[in-house]
Design a protein around this motif. Sequence first.
Motif, PDB file in Angstrom:
ATOM      1  N   MET A  38       0.848  -1.184   0.000  1.00  0.00           N
ATOM      2  CA  MET A  38       0.000   0.000   0.000  1.00  0.00           C
ATOM      3  C   MET A  38       0.892   1.246   0.000  1.00  0.00           C
ATOM      4  SD  MET A  38      -3.077   0.725   2.581  1.00  0.00           S
ATOM      5  CE  MET A  38      -3.908   2.250   2.655  1.00  0.00           C
ATOM      6  N   THR A  39       0.534   2.206  -0.808  1.00  0.00           N
ATOM      7  CA  THR A  39       1.316   3.421  -0.952  1.00  0.00           C
ATOM      8  C   THR A  39       0.991   4.385   0.179  1.00  0.00           C
ATOM      9  OG1 THR A  39       1.094   3.146  -3.324  1.00  0.00           O
ATOM     10  CG2 THR A  39       1.928   5.241  -2.563  1.00  0.00           C
ATOM     11  N   ASN A  40       2.025   5.019   0.709  1.00  0.00           N
ATOM     12  CA  ASN A  40       1.796   6.058   1.708  1.00  0.00           C
ATOM     13  C   ASN A  40       1.292   7.305   1.007  1.00  0.00           C
ATOM     14  OD1 ASN A  40       2.654   4.469   3.798  1.00  0.00           O
ATOM     15  ND2 ASN A  40       4.736   5.235   3.769  1.00  0.00           N
ATOM     16  N   ILE A  41       0.163   7.802   1.459  1.00  0.00           N
ATOM     17  CA  ILE A  41      -0.419   9.003   0.874  1.00  0.00           C
ATOM     18  C   ILE A  41      -0.097  10.176   1.791  1.00  0.00           C
ATOM     19  CG2 ILE A  41      -2.531  10.161   0.140  1.00  0.00           C
ATOM     20  CD1 ILE A  41      -3.728   7.411  -0.384  1.00  0.00           C
ATOM     21  N   ARG A  42       0.433  11.231   1.194  1.00  0.00           N
ATOM     22  CA  ARG A  42       0.714  12.452   1.943  1.00  0.00           C
ATOM     23  C   ARG A  42      -0.479  13.393   1.804  1.00  0.00           C
ATOM     24  NH1 ARG A  42       6.222  14.627  -0.212  1.00  0.00           N
ATOM     25  NH2 ARG A  42       4.721  16.265  -0.443  1.00  0.00           N
ATOM     26  N   TYR A  43      -0.670  14.213   2.810  1.00  0.00           N
ATOM     27  CA  TYR A  43      -1.790  15.142   2.814  1.00  0.00           C
ATOM     28  C   TYR A  43      -1.323  16.560   3.092  1.00  0.00           C
ATOM     29  CZ  TYR A  43      -4.805  11.059   3.040  1.00  0.00           C
ATOM     30  OH  TYR A  43      -5.443   9.892   2.759  1.00  0.00           O
ATOM     31  N   LYS A  44      -2.042  17.496   2.498  1.00  0.00           N
ATOM     32  CA  LYS A  44      -1.834  18.916   2.791  1.00  0.00           C
ATOM     33  C   LYS A  44      -2.880  19.278   3.840  1.00  0.00           C
ATOM     34  CE  LYS A  44      -3.447  22.016  -0.004  1.00  0.00           C
ATOM     35  NZ  LYS A  44      -3.720  22.899  -1.124  1.00  0.00           N
ATOM     36  N   LYS A  45      -2.442  19.891   4.929  1.00  0.00           N
ATOM     37  CA  LYS A  45      -3.343  20.227   6.027  1.00  0.00           C
ATOM     38  C   LYS A  45      -3.595  21.725   6.043  1.00  0.00           C
ATOM     39  CE  LYS A  45      -3.670  19.719  11.050  1.00  0.00           C
ATOM     40  NZ  LYS A  45      -2.991  19.189  12.237  1.00  0.00           N
ATOM     41  N   GLU A  46      -4.875  22.089   6.065  1.00  0.00           N
ATOM     42  CA  GLU A  46      -5.270  23.489   6.185  1.00  0.00           C
ATOM     43  C   GLU A  46      -6.085  23.623   7.466  1.00  0.00           C
ATOM     44  OE1 GLU A  46      -7.055  25.124   2.577  1.00  0.00           O
ATOM     45  OE2 GLU A  46      -6.228  23.405   1.505  1.00  0.00           O
ATOM     46  N   THR A  47      -5.723  24.587   8.301  1.00  0.00           N
ATOM     47  CA  THR A  47      -6.404  24.803   9.572  1.00  0.00           C
ATOM     48  C   THR A  47      -6.972  26.214   9.603  1.00  0.00           C
ATOM     49  OG1 THR A  47      -4.828  23.318  10.640  1.00  0.00           O
ATOM     50  CG2 THR A  47      -6.127  24.731  12.077  1.00  0.00           C
ATOM     51  N   GLN A  91     -21.714  30.458  17.062  1.00  0.00           N
ATOM     52  CA  GLN A  91     -22.546  30.613  18.261  1.00  0.00           C
ATOM     53  C   GLN A  91     -21.702  31.010  19.471  1.00  0.00           C
ATOM     54  OE1 GLN A  91     -24.832  26.988  18.627  1.00  0.00           O
ATOM     55  NE2 GLN A  91     -26.204  27.587  16.965  1.00  0.00           N
ATOM     56  N   GLY A  92     -20.775  31.924  19.250  1.00  0.00           N
ATOM     57  CA  GLY A  92     -19.961  32.458  20.321  1.00  0.00           C
ATOM     58  C   GLY A  92     -18.784  31.589  20.748  1.00  0.00           C
ATOM     59  N   LYS A  93     -18.594  30.468  20.092  1.00  0.00           N
ATOM     60  CA  LYS A  93     -17.486  29.578  20.441  1.00  0.00           C
ATOM     61  C   LYS A  93     -16.509  29.501  19.278  1.00  0.00           C
ATOM     62  CE  LYS A  93     -20.335  26.605  23.333  1.00  0.00           C
ATOM     63  NZ  LYS A  93     -20.822  25.230  23.523  1.00  0.00           N
ATOM     64  N   GLU A  94     -15.220  29.391  19.615  1.00  0.00           N
ATOM     65  CA  GLU A  94     -14.207  29.213  18.575  1.00  0.00           C
ATOM     66  C   GLU A  94     -14.073  27.728  18.267  1.00  0.00           C
ATOM     67  OE1 GLU A  94     -10.511  31.020  19.559  1.00  0.00           O
ATOM     68  OE2 GLU A  94     -11.199  33.009  18.958  1.00  0.00           O
ATOM     69  N   ILE A  95     -14.130  27.407  16.986  1.00  0.00           N
ATOM     70  CA  ILE A  95     -14.022  26.024  16.525  1.00  0.00           C
ATOM     71  C   ILE A  95     -12.858  25.948  15.550  1.00  0.00           C
ATOM     72  CG2 ILE A  95     -15.184  24.166  15.281  1.00  0.00           C
ATOM     73  CD1 ILE A  95     -17.833  25.421  16.186  1.00  0.00           C
ATOM     74  N   THR A  96     -12.033  24.944  15.713  1.00  0.00           N
ATOM     75  CA  THR A  96     -10.905  24.729  14.803  1.00  0.00           C
ATOM     76  C   THR A  96     -11.338  23.752  13.717  1.00  0.00           C
ATOM     77  OG1 THR A  96      -9.341  25.063  16.596  1.00  0.00           O
ATOM     78  CG2 THR A  96      -8.508  23.969  14.623  1.00  0.00           C
ATOM     79  N   LEU A  97     -11.247  24.198  12.476  1.00  0.00           N
ATOM     80  CA  LEU A  97     -11.564  23.349  11.332  1.00  0.00           C
ATOM     81  C   LEU A  97     -10.264  22.905  10.680  1.00  0.00           C
ATOM     82  CD1 LEU A  97     -14.393  25.445   9.638  1.00  0.00           C
ATOM     83  CD2 LEU A  97     -14.649  23.532  11.214  1.00  0.00           C
ATOM     84  N   GLU A  98     -10.159  21.615  10.405  1.00  0.00           N
ATOM     85  CA  GLU A  98      -8.990  21.085   9.711  1.00  0.00           C
ATOM     86  C   GLU A  98      -9.441  20.393   8.445  1.00  0.00           C
ATOM     87  OE1 GLU A  98      -6.059  20.180  13.497  1.00  0.00           O
ATOM     88  OE2 GLU A  98      -6.824  18.516  12.332  1.00  0.00           O
TER      89      GLU A  98
END
Length: 63
Positions: A1-10, A16-23
């Motif tokens: 199986m090939t290792n797949i690399r990923y680009k991460k964007e955060t 609703q008044g809360k900070e949420i981290t999207l990845e």
Amino acid sequence: MTNIRYKKETEIVTFQGKEITLENLSPIFTPEQEAAKRRELEQQLYEVFRKYADKRRSEEART
């Protein structure tokens, strides 16, 4: 199986008044893999288009 690399964007958003981290992880493909994925996607979209175009054509023929 090939290792797949990923680009991460955060991104931090406020909801609703809360900070949420999207990845977002996007796979990094070679040009050959990208072309193969594009052809596969185009074929799938064509099949969906053809299905609904045929259905619409048959409905118009009844009127």
